[in-house]
Scaffold this active site. Structure first.
Site, PDB file in Angstrom:
ATOM      1  N   SER A 127       8.647  40.725 -31.164  1.00  0.00           N
ATOM      2  CA  SER A 127       7.882  42.366 -30.919  1.00  0.00           C
ATOM      3  C   SER A 127       7.780  43.146 -32.205  1.00  0.00           C
ATOM      4  O   SER A 127       6.976  44.045 -32.346  1.00  0.00           O
ATOM      5  CB  SER A 127       8.252  42.747 -29.808  1.00  0.00           C
ATOM      6  OG  SER A 127       8.432  41.643 -28.330  1.00  0.00           O
ATOM      7  N   GLY A 317       2.138  43.972 -30.662  1.00  0.00           N
ATOM      8  CA  GLY A 317       0.835  44.137 -30.494  1.00  0.00           C
ATOM      9  C   GLY A 317      -0.363  44.530 -29.279  1.00  0.00           C
ATOM     10  O   GLY A 317       0.262  44.459 -28.648  1.00  0.00           O
ATOM     11  N   CYS A 345       7.351  43.414 -20.777  1.00  0.00           N
ATOM     12  CA  CYS A 345       7.436  43.966 -21.626  1.00  0.00           C
ATOM     13  C   CYS A 345       5.626  43.416 -21.919  1.00  0.00           C
ATOM     14  O   CYS A 345       4.616  43.624 -20.999  1.00  0.00           O
ATOM     15  CB  CYS A 345       8.273  43.407 -22.957  1.00  0.00           C
ATOM     16  SG  CYS A 345       7.171  44.161 -24.449  1.00  0.00           S
ATOM     17  N   LEU A 346       5.758  42.499 -23.375  1.00  0.00           N
ATOM     18  CA  LEU A 346       3.666  42.558 -23.041  1.00  0.00           C
ATOM     19  C   LEU A 346       3.470  41.406 -21.700  1.00  0.00           C
ATOM     20  O   LEU A 346       2.341  41.509 -21.992  1.00  0.00           O
ATOM     21  CB  LEU A 346       3.811  41.721 -24.217  1.00  0.00           C
ATOM     22  CG  LEU A 346       2.316  41.046 -24.927  1.00  0.00           C
ATOM     23  CD1 LEU A 346       1.391  42.690 -25.472  1.00  0.00           C
ATOM     24  CD2 LEU A 346       2.818  40.425 -25.871  1.00  0.00           C
ATOM     25  N   GLN A 349       1.673  44.004 -19.822  1.00  0.00           N
ATOM     26  CA  GLN A 349       0.338  44.062 -19.775  1.00  0.00           C
ATOM     27  C   GLN A 349      -0.208  42.888 -19.948  1.00  0.00           C
ATOM     28  O   GLN A 349      -1.553  43.222 -19.639  1.00  0.00           O
ATOM     29  CB  GLN A 349       0.373  44.541 -21.642  1.00  0.00           C
ATOM     30  CG  GLN A 349       1.525  45.405 -21.557  1.00  0.00           C
ATOM     31  CD  GLN A 349       1.685  45.815 -23.242  1.00  0.00           C
ATOM     32  OE1 GLN A 349       1.386  45.678 -24.217  1.00  0.00           O
ATOM     33  NE2 GLN A 349       2.805  47.086 -23.667  1.00  0.00           N
ATOM     34  N   ASN A 387      11.109  48.010 -26.095  1.00  0.00           N
ATOM     35  CA  ASN A 387      10.700  48.221 -26.963  1.00  0.00           C
ATOM     36  C   ASN A 387       8.618  47.741 -27.248  1.00  0.00           C
ATOM     37  O   ASN A 387       8.424  46.376 -27.368  1.00  0.00           O
ATOM     38  CB  ASN A 387      10.909  46.995 -28.287  1.00  0.00           C
ATOM     39  CG  ASN A 387      10.130  46.555 -29.889  1.00  0.00           C
ATOM     40  OD1 ASN A 387       9.427  47.685 -29.891  1.00  0.00           O
ATOM     41  ND2 ASN A 387      10.307  45.299 -30.023  1.00  0.00           N
ATOM     42  N   GLY A 389       4.328  49.608 -27.983  1.00  0.00           N
ATOM     43  CA  GLY A 389       3.513  50.856 -27.955  1.00  0.00           C
ATOM     44  C   GLY A 389       2.598  51.095 -27.433  1.00  0.00           C
ATOM     45  O   GLY A 389       1.461  51.731 -27.531  1.00  0.00           O
ATOM     46  N   HIS A 429      13.588  45.262 -21.047  1.00  0.00           N
ATOM     47  CA  HIS A 429      14.064  44.325 -20.906  1.00  0.00           C
ATOM     48  C   HIS A 429      15.122  43.518 -20.157  1.00  0.00           C
ATOM     49  O   HIS A 429      15.785  44.630 -20.236  1.00  0.00           O
ATOM     50  CB  HIS A 429      14.358  43.964 -22.608  1.00  0.00           C
ATOM     51  CG  HIS A 429      13.038  43.059 -24.117  1.00  0.00           C
ATOM     52  ND1 HIS A 429      12.805  42.090 -23.787  1.00  0.00           N
ATOM     53  CD2 HIS A 429      12.294  44.420 -24.362  1.00  0.00           C
ATOM     54  CE1 HIS A 429      11.640  42.599 -24.726  1.00  0.00           C
ATOM     55  NE2 HIS A 429      12.095  43.498 -24.938  1.00  0.00           N
ATOM     56  N   GLU A 431      16.960  41.296 -20.180  1.00  0.00           N
ATOM     57  CA  GLU A 431      17.962  40.693 -20.619  1.00  0.00           C
ATOM     58  C   GLU A 431      18.422  41.752 -21.841  1.00  0.00           C
ATOM     59  O   GLU A 431      18.844  40.746 -22.615  1.00  0.00           O
ATOM     60  CB  GLU A 431      16.824  38.885 -20.931  1.00  0.00           C
ATOM     61  CG  GLU A 431      16.610  39.657 -22.333  1.00  0.00           C
ATOM     62  CD  GLU A 431      15.764  40.143 -22.591  1.00  0.00           C
ATOM     63  OE1 GLU A 431      15.365  41.212 -23.184  1.00  0.00           O
ATOM     64  OE2 GLU A 431      14.846  41.071 -21.428  1.00  0.00           O
TER      65      GLU A 431
END
Length: 488
Positions: A127, A317, A345-346, A349, A387, A389, A429, A431
């Site tokens: 990431s 990204g 996380c991603l 999204q 983590n 953005g 996260h 984990e």
């Protein structure tokens, strides 16, 4: 029906040592037959393993002997004769520091992480692809880097989140040239050199972090002394499909060595995971649950695969760069017989985009191991590692979906959940490595849904507020600014 590929298994690497054998492992003790590279003992009482001063393998040295060994090195001052480097931000702000690691110029997005430990895990987290990572903890490198070649029982790196460093550069306030840890095999600087990744220290990371918080995450570059600024072209990683760079190229099957966890068909449960930059610890979590994990590339068409549940991994990204993934997810969740879906996380999204939400670039993102997130179902707050953005716009969440978690600091979205169907994801996260694992129950929640069970609470619920006119505060007495107190 699609056929399942044969399982791929890795090698185990370490045999546990019994407490009774520890005395015999101390170098120099009677009856000791342990080599100096033993990764078992550490601390002031048992000695520290440090890099050898003759360039050989790491030595296990009692602390009192370490300083004498260093003084015996005639050119020890060479560590202080370091090349300079300059960090230059897109707005023209400049910080001069000392280079370590690879002495090369690089460019990317400058971001900061507030975690106190875990730089081996952070640097190998996919990431962080394309980012110049600033660590706010003041001293970095004092425990070195663990064994690069060690593998766990499924063939994954034992101490890292992937096979290589993904961060573009490392920015720290103070780099410790002297490293000491029971598991040390390399210094941080040597490890960075192996991966051609530069580092810079002597930077006022407090001022840099404050600047980013006020102005927002921005592009930057590190230019070594003597090199022209124009020789390091600026790169915007958010314009690139970073997921395509870090995702595996061919499907890979992981089979747990734990007792098999059965699916609804009575066979070992199979989870299909979309690799957008998956961390090794996520795979380990699934393996600990007794399932088999089919890991596929980010753009893989999984419509012909046989699986019981779908997992969407973390990654770097802008999520809108992954249109193929979004299209495959949209087609899946629109099916009446769609299996349970879980994203991290991603993955949060991407699931949100597939459901019809929009995402936006955050001012400076959330990166660290102490982000508070509120479960909207119960009102309970959890400390999480994060983590990212980019974030999901909560105003765009369509009918049938709700916010699952909300960040208690900035009120940004931390997850979505469908009201009636088995789809949910989180921005943090569960984990976490390094970081808290307070929310790792989400893996079990997902697998229970795969088995056909349903959570007791699936939509937002808040306990009724009890009216109160007086509050009795029990504590240690009056406090002034700067004092600490404990309250019951």
């Amino acid at each position: 029906m699609a056929t399942r590929p044969p399982p791929s298994r890795g090698k185990g690497d370490a045999t546990p040592l019994s407490p009774s054998s520890r005395n015999s492992l101390l170098p120099g003790t009677p009856g000791s037959n342990q080599s100096l590279s033993s990764p078992v003992l550490h601390g002031n009482k048992l000695g520290c393993k440090r890099p050898s001063f003759d360039g050989g393998s790491p030595q296990m040295l009692p602390p009192r002997k370490v300083l004498a060994a260093k003084r015996a090195k005639t050119d020890i001052t060479s560590e202080l004769e370091q090349q300079r480097a300059t960090l230059i931000l897109a707005d023209g702000t400049r910080w001069e520091g000392v280079a370590f690691g690879a002495k090369v110029g690089v460019a990317g997005e400058v971001v900061f992480n507030t975690a106190m430990v875990g730089y081996p895990e952070s640097l190998t987290d996919p990431s962080y692809r394309g980012q110049l990572l600033c660590l706010t903890y003041p001293m970095i490198g004092n425990y070195g880097v663990p064994d690069l070649d060690s593998r766990d029982d499924i063939g994954l790196p034992t101490f890292f989140e992937s096979e290589k460093i993904h961060a573009t550069a490392l920015i720290v306030a103070e780099y410790s040239h002297d490293a000491c840890h029971w598991n040390l095999t390399h210094t941080l600087s040597d490890w960075l050199k192996q991966h051609n990744v530069p580092g810079i220290y002597g930077i006022d990371t407090r001022a840099l972090t404050k600047h980013i918080r006020e102005q927002g995450a921005m592009l930057g570059k590190i230019v070594p002394a003597g090199a022209a600024e124009s020789s390091v072209p600026q790169v915007n990683p958010n314009d690139l499909n970073l997921v395509a760079e870090v995702s595996l190229k061919e499907p890979r099957l992981f089979v747990s060595h734990a007792p098999p966890r059965q699916g609804k068909d009575g066979k070992r449960m199979r989870i299909l995971a979309i690799d957008c930059g998956i961390k090794a610890n996520i795979i380990r979590y699934f393996m600990s649950k007794g399932v088999e994990l089919l890991l596929v590339p980010w753009d893989y068409d999984f419509s012909g695969e046989a699986f019981d549940g779908l997992f969407i991994s973390n990654g770097p990204g802008d999520p809108t760069q992954c249109q193929k993934t979004i299209g495959h997810l949209r087609a899946l969740i629109e099916r009446a017989d769609a299996p349970p879906v879980f994203g991290i996380c991603l993955g949060n999204q991407l699931l949100a985009l597939a459901a019809g939400c929009t995402t936006f670039k955050m001012k400076y993102g959330n990166r660290g191991a102490n982000q508070p997130c509120i479960d909207t179902r119960t009102g309970r707050c959890y400390i999480t590692a994060q983590n990212h953005g980019f974030a999901v716009d909560p105003a765009s969440i369509p009918q049938g979906w709700e916010q699952f978690f909300v960040n208690a600091n900035d009120a940004t979205n931390e997850g979505i959940i469908h009201k009636t169907r088995p789809f949910f994801s989180v921005q943090f996260h569960p984990e976490a490595c390094a970081g808290p694992t307070d929310t790792d129950f989400l893996f079990e929640m997902f697998l229970r849904r795969v088995h056909g069970e349903h959570a007791e609470v699936t939509v937002s619920y808040r306990q009724p507020t009890i009216p109160a006119r007086k509050v009795l505060l029990l504590g240690s007495g009056g406090l002034s600014i700067g004092q600490a107190g404990e309250f019951d």
